[in-house]
Design a protein around this motif. Structure first.
Motif, PDB file in Angstrom:
ATOM      1  N   GLU A 154       0.823  -1.206   0.000  1.00 43.10           N
ATOM      2  CA  GLU A 154       0.000   0.000   0.000  1.00 43.10           C
ATOM      3  C   GLU A 154       0.859   1.259   0.000  1.00 43.10           C
ATOM      4  O   GLU A 154       0.437   2.300  -0.504  1.00 43.10           O
ATOM      5  N   ASN A 155       2.037   1.173   0.559  1.00 40.97           N
ATOM      6  CA  ASN A 155       2.963   2.302   0.558  1.00 40.97           C
ATOM      7  C   ASN A 155       4.375   1.775   0.362  1.00 40.97           C
ATOM      8  O   ASN A 155       4.922   1.102   1.240  1.00 40.97           O
ATOM      9  N   LEU A 156       4.962   2.094  -0.775  1.00 40.13           N
ATOM     10  CA  LEU A 156       6.299   1.599  -1.117  1.00 40.13           C
ATOM     11  C   LEU A 156       7.402   2.612  -0.833  1.00 40.13           C
ATOM     12  O   LEU A 156       8.559   2.376  -1.192  1.00 40.13           O
ATOM     13  N   GLN A 157       7.056   3.717  -0.188  1.00 36.77           N
ATOM     14  CA  GLN A 157       8.038   4.794  -0.018  1.00 36.77           C
ATOM     15  C   GLN A 157       9.302   4.319   0.695  1.00 36.77           C
ATOM     16  O   GLN A 157      10.421   4.562   0.235  1.00 36.77           O
ATOM     17  N   SER A 158       9.152   3.638   1.828  1.00 37.86           N
ATOM     18  CA  SER A 158      10.329   3.227   2.596  1.00 37.86           C
ATOM     19  C   SER A 158      11.150   2.193   1.835  1.00 37.86           C
ATOM     20  O   SER A 158      12.386   2.197   1.907  1.00 37.86           O
ATOM     21  N   THR A 159      10.475   1.322   1.094  1.00 37.97           N
ATOM     22  CA  THR A 159      11.186   0.306   0.308  1.00 37.97           C
ATOM     23  C   THR A 159      11.949   0.951  -0.837  1.00 37.97           C
ATOM     24  O   THR A 159      13.111   0.619  -1.106  1.00 37.97           O
TER      25      THR A 159
END
Length: 343
Positions: free
Chosen positions: A191-196
């Motif tokens: 749902e949120n790939l920002q940190s990856t």
């Protein structure tokens, strides 16, 4: 998925992004301004690819497996939370409508496909549900990117890479490893790939777009059916049995009679090959017809093409099986551009 449906994880690189919008309204992020560098890193280093033009269809309900089993070319019963599969959906005449990766997240199944097929495929799938306990929806909350590396030391510690066609799930992140010509590559879904995304960049990955990912697909011989090539091929023409995308023992599904008959009788008149294009071309060639000098009819089509960092374009092309002589096949509308087989 449309880049305006969520905050893009590539926000920091957005000013350098080059987009292409297709007829369905989806934006394809082609690159971040340096195609040659991105493609060189894709082949020889590490890239994290923004895949804004992939989409996911969620399939839920108590009869989801039976429903998908009656539609797709592969054996859905073999899919689990740890095991994904390449598969296709065909017309009753055995022509491929779309290609997918099918995976399971929680209790539901997800079809990962080219976003320009999303609206058409979703609407058509709904027609087959009838009274079955099956719920379909577009999973717009999920983001997709792709990671590829030829250097094991540049794999971030924030995720684990499973074996090819297997999936690892951790804290909402699904890691699906897919075939690669060299090294390792995977889809990352969350749902949120920002940190990856940030972790991959910190580890030395080069940000790239769909153009670099497309190049890796071609190198691996992995075709994706888009609108321009929908219903143009049966699975054997795009080497789907060899890629593990067809199960000939699973029983009936839409188009199964034609696909099985072709398999058991061995009458495949066209097959997919990798090729390099001579001459100048913009490489936006999906669906382009191919010809030979002594035949006015088309002898094949380009499935997908990409710029090679060494110059020119390479492609996956479906051609008649009796067309084997190099430099005799050319673009029907650009006869000065020939294909040279790479294998």
């Amino acid at each position: 998925m449309s880049t305006d449906s969520y905050q893009p994880y590539y926000q920091q690189q957005l000013s350098e992004a080059h987009f292409e919008q297709n007829t369905e309204g989806f934006q394809r992020l082609l690159n971040f301004g340096n195609v040659t560098q991105e493609h060189q890193q894709a082949l020889q280093g590490t890239v994290i690819c923004a895949l804004s033009d992939y989409a996911l269809i969620e399939v839920g309900g108590s009869e989801a497996v039976q429903f998908l089993q009656g539609q797709l070319t592969n054996d859905v019963k073999q899919v689990s939370s740890a095991q994904a599969q390449l598969t296709a959906w065909c017309t009753p005449k055995g022509r491929v409508i779309a290609t997918f990766y099918l995976l399971q997240r929680g209790a539901n199944y997800y079809l990962l496909l080219a976003a320009d097929r999303l609206a058409w495929v979703f609407k058509r799938l709904q027609m087959y549900v009838l009274r079955a306990d099956v719920q379909l929806r577009t999973a717009t909350e999920l983001q997709v990117c792709g990671f590829s590396t030829t250097q094991a030391e540049q794999i971030p510690t924030c995720f684990t890479l499973p074996e090819v066609n297997q999936v690892e799930h951790d804290n909402g992140l699904s890691v699906l490893t897919i075939p690669a010509a060299t090294g390792t590559r995977c889809f990352l879904i969350a749902e949120n790939l920002q940190s990856t995304w940030d972790a991959c960049l910190e580890q030395g990955a080069t940000p790239a777009g769909r153009s670099a990912w497309n190049l890796l697909d071609i190198q691996a011989g992995l075709p994706w059916i888009e609108t321009a090539t929908a219903q143009a091929f049966i699975p054997q023409m795009i080497n789907f049995p060899e890629l593990g995308g067809v199960n000939f023992k699973k029983g009936c599904y839409t188009g199964q009679e034609v696909v099985a008959r072709t398999h058991y009788l061995g009458k495949i008149k066209r097959s997919m090959r990798r090729a390099r294009l001579t001459g100048n071309s913009d490489c936006q060639l999906t669906g382009t017809a191919l010809a030979v000098a002594d035949d006015k009819q088309s002898v094949g089509q380009i499935v997908q093409a990409a710029v090679h960092p060494d110059g020119g374009c390479i492609c996956l092309a479906v051609v008649k099986t009796d067309v084997v002589t190099p430099e005799t096949v050319f673009l029907q509308q650009q006869p000065e551009i020939y294909l040279e087989w790479l294998e």
